[in-house]
Structures are given as structure tokens and as C-alpha cells.
Design a protein around this motif. Structure first.
Motif, PDB file in Angstrom:
ATOM      1  N   GLY A  65      -0.199   9.585  -1.489  1.00 40.83           N
ATOM      2  CA  GLY A  65       1.121   8.963  -1.456  1.00 40.83           C
ATOM      3  C   GLY A  65       1.058   7.482  -1.126  1.00 40.83           C
ATOM      4  O   GLY A  65      -0.012   6.876  -1.050  1.00 40.83           O
ATOM      5  N   ILE A  66       2.237   6.936  -0.899  1.00 39.06           N
ATOM      6  CA  ILE A  66       2.381   5.503  -0.613  1.00 39.06           C
ATOM      7  C   ILE A  66       2.592   5.312   0.883  1.00 39.06           C
ATOM      8  O   ILE A  66       3.410   5.999   1.502  1.00 39.06           O
ATOM      9  N   PHE A  67       1.851   4.359   1.443  1.00 43.19           N
ATOM     10  CA  PHE A  67       1.880   4.085   2.878  1.00 43.19           C
ATOM     11  C   PHE A  67       2.269   2.633   3.121  1.00 43.19           C
ATOM     12  O   PHE A  67       1.856   1.743   2.378  1.00 43.19           O
ATOM     13  N   PRO A  68       3.015   2.374   4.205  1.00 41.40           N
ATOM     14  CA  PRO A  68       3.319   0.986   4.576  1.00 41.40           C
ATOM     15  C   PRO A  68       2.026   0.258   4.930  1.00 41.40           C
ATOM     16  O   PRO A  68       1.129   0.838   5.536  1.00 41.40           O
ATOM     17  N   TYR A  69       1.944  -1.015   4.543  1.00 42.55           N
ATOM     18  CA  TYR A  69       0.737  -1.789   4.824  1.00 42.55           C
ATOM     19  C   TYR A  69       1.093  -3.125   5.471  1.00 42.55           C
ATOM     20  O   TYR A  69       0.817  -3.352   6.638  1.00 42.55           O
ATOM     21  N   THR A  70       1.714  -4.028   4.727  1.00 40.69           N
ATOM     22  CA  THR A  70       2.156  -5.304   5.284  1.00 40.69           C
ATOM     23  C   THR A  70       3.639  -5.485   4.947  1.00 40.69           C
ATOM     24  O   THR A  70       4.225  -4.653   4.267  1.00 40.69           O
ATOM     25  N   SER A  71       4.199  -6.605   5.374  1.00 41.81           N
ATOM     26  CA  SER A  71       5.606  -6.864   5.075  1.00 41.81           C
ATOM     27  C   SER A  71       5.843  -7.060   3.576  1.00 41.81           C
ATOM     28  O   SER A  71       6.949  -6.897   3.086  1.00 41.81           O
ATOM     29  N   LYS A  72       4.763  -7.396   2.831  1.00 39.19           N
ATOM     30  CA  LYS A  72       4.894  -7.666   1.402  1.00 39.19           C
ATOM     31  C   LYS A  72       4.219  -6.634   0.501  1.00 39.19           C
ATOM     32  O   LYS A  72       4.366  -6.696  -0.707  1.00 39.19           O
ATOM     33  N   LYS A  73       3.476  -5.691   1.107  1.00 38.42           N
ATOM     34  CA  LYS A  73       2.693  -4.776   0.285  1.00 38.42           C
ATOM     35  C   LYS A  73       2.604  -3.384   0.903  1.00 38.42           C
ATOM     36  O   LYS A  73       2.450  -3.239   2.113  1.00 38.42           O
ATOM     37  N   ASN A  74       2.663  -2.369   0.031  1.00 43.24           N
ATOM     38  CA  ASN A  74       2.377  -0.984   0.385  1.00 43.24           C
ATOM     39  C   ASN A  74       1.098  -0.571  -0.320  1.00 43.24           C
ATOM     40  O   ASN A  74       0.684  -1.204  -1.290  1.00 43.24           O
ATOM     41  N   LEU A  75       0.482   0.512   0.161  1.00 43.94           N
ATOM     42  CA  LEU A  75      -0.730   1.030  -0.449  1.00 43.94           C
ATOM     43  C   LEU A  75      -0.502   2.440  -0.971  1.00 43.94           C
ATOM     44  O   LEU A  75      -0.013   3.299  -0.237  1.00 43.94           O
ATOM     45  N   HIS A  76      -0.835   2.661  -2.222  1.00 46.97           N
ATOM     46  CA  HIS A  76      -0.840   4.003  -2.807  1.00 46.97           C
ATOM     47  C   HIS A  76      -2.281   4.476  -2.671  1.00 46.97           C
ATOM     48  O   HIS A  76      -3.175   3.955  -3.343  1.00 46.97           O
ATOM     49  N   ILE A  77      -2.510   5.435  -1.775  1.00 38.31           N
ATOM     50  CA  ILE A  77      -3.869   5.810  -1.395  1.00 38.31           C
ATOM     51  C   ILE A  77      -4.267   7.151  -2.009  1.00 38.31           C
ATOM     52  O   ILE A  77      -3.503   8.114  -1.994  1.00 38.31           O
ATOM     53  N   PHE A  78      -5.503   7.154  -2.506  1.00 36.87           N
ATOM     54  CA  PHE A  78      -6.080   8.356  -3.095  1.00 36.87           C
ATOM     55  C   PHE A  78      -7.305   8.774  -2.294  1.00 36.87           C
ATOM     56  O   PHE A  78      -8.138   7.943  -1.940  1.00 36.87           O
ATOM     57  N   LEU A  79      -7.392  10.055  -2.022  1.00 41.99           N
ATOM     58  CA  LEU A  79      -8.482  10.640  -1.254  1.00 41.99           C
ATOM     59  C   LEU A  79      -9.576  11.133  -2.188  1.00 41.99           C
ATOM     60  O   LEU A  79      -9.299  11.756  -3.219  1.00 41.99           O
ATOM     61  N   CYS A  80     -10.826  10.866  -1.813  1.00 43.17           N
ATOM     62  CA  CYS A  80     -11.990  11.413  -2.512  1.00 43.17           C
ATOM     63  C   CYS A  80     -12.957  11.894  -1.436  1.00 43.17           C
ATOM     64  O   CYS A  80     -13.385  11.106  -0.582  1.00 43.17           O
TER      65      CYS A  80
END
Length: 142
Positions: A65-80
Motif C-alpha cells: 500500500g501507500i505510506f506517508p513519507y514527507t510533506s511532499k511525497k508518499n511511498l507505494h511500498i512493495f514487499l519481496c
């Protein structure tokens, strides 16, 4: 509207991969902006290959899913999950940028290592540490 980068969380369940950003103090996940019209999982595969040389398929990845990262960017994180983890000495970065000081083209990443979940705050920015707390919580609780 916040930008979204796709990122890889490569782990064996105890430690995970981080990349050293050339010219910086901190380590980071392999990640990069999702191109217009590009699926997040494809961006993760592309960025991982560019920053590590590691070739992944959609079947290797679990969408966290998508996680908060900075005030200008989120991260869509994938697990491997890989056991054993790939040897970092085999990794290579093919993506480059012009270094602000030397004005030379240099690799985006100049080093790799695996760090334990509990040691992450020693190596990553405070924003990344907060994001990783959420990621690790999600994968250890499921």
C-alpha cells in the motif's frame, strides 16, 4: 497533491536492503517516482533494476500500500521476501545524476547493505524511519 514514489522492501524477515544515496549521509530503500501512466508495481520493478541490478517480476512482490513519507511525497511500498537474501556485492546502479559539487555524472546509489529492523534509525532519515515503522508493523502483524 503529493507525489508518489514506488519502493521495494526486500527482506528475509529479520533484515532488509538499504541503498546508500551517492553524496548523502543516509541510506534509503530502492525507490523512485512513478512515471505518468505507469503502474506502481512496474515502477518498483524498474527502479529496483536501475538502482540495484536486481531483476524482479510482479509475482515476486506483495503490494503493502501507500505510506506517508514527507510533506511532499508518499511511498507505494512493495514487499519481496527472499531467503537467502541476494549478495550485495553483485548489485550495481545504472541510473545517474549530475553531482551538485563535481558536476559529473555519478550513480544514484554507491553502496548497499542489509540492516536489522531494530537498527534502521541509525542509517535512514527520520521520515524514512517513521515510514519503515509502519511497514514493519504491517508485515509482522500479518
Amino acid at each position: 497533491m503529493k507525489q508518489v514514489s514506488a519502493a521495494l522492501f526486500l527482506t528475509d524477515g529479520e533484515k532488509f536492503l538499504v541503498c546508500h544515496a551517492t553524496g548523502g549521509k543516509h541510506y534509503d530503500l530502492p525507490k523512485g517516482l512513478i512515471d505518468e501512466g505507469e503502474e506502481a508495481i512496474i515502477a518498483c520493478i524498474r527502479e529496483t533494476k536501475e538502482e540495484t541490478g536486481l531483476v524482479l517480476t510482479e509475482g515476486d512482490l506483495v503490494d503493502l500500500g501507500i505510506f506517508p513519507y514527507t510533506s511532499k511525497k508518499n511511498l507505494h511500498i512493495f514487499l519481496c521476501i527472499k531467503e537467502p537474501l541476494p549478495i550485495t556485492s553483485s548489485f550495481t546502479c545504472t541510473s545517474t545524476f549530475v553531482h551538485y559539487y563535481t558536476k559529473k555524472d555519478v550513480p544514484e546509489v554507491d553502496g548497499y547493505m542489509y540492516i536489522s529492523y531494530s537498527d534502521k534509525e541509525k542509517y535512514v532519515t527520520s521520515n524514512m524511519n517513521k515510514t519503515l515503522e509502519e511497514v514493519i508493523k504491517k508485515i509482522t502483524e500479518s
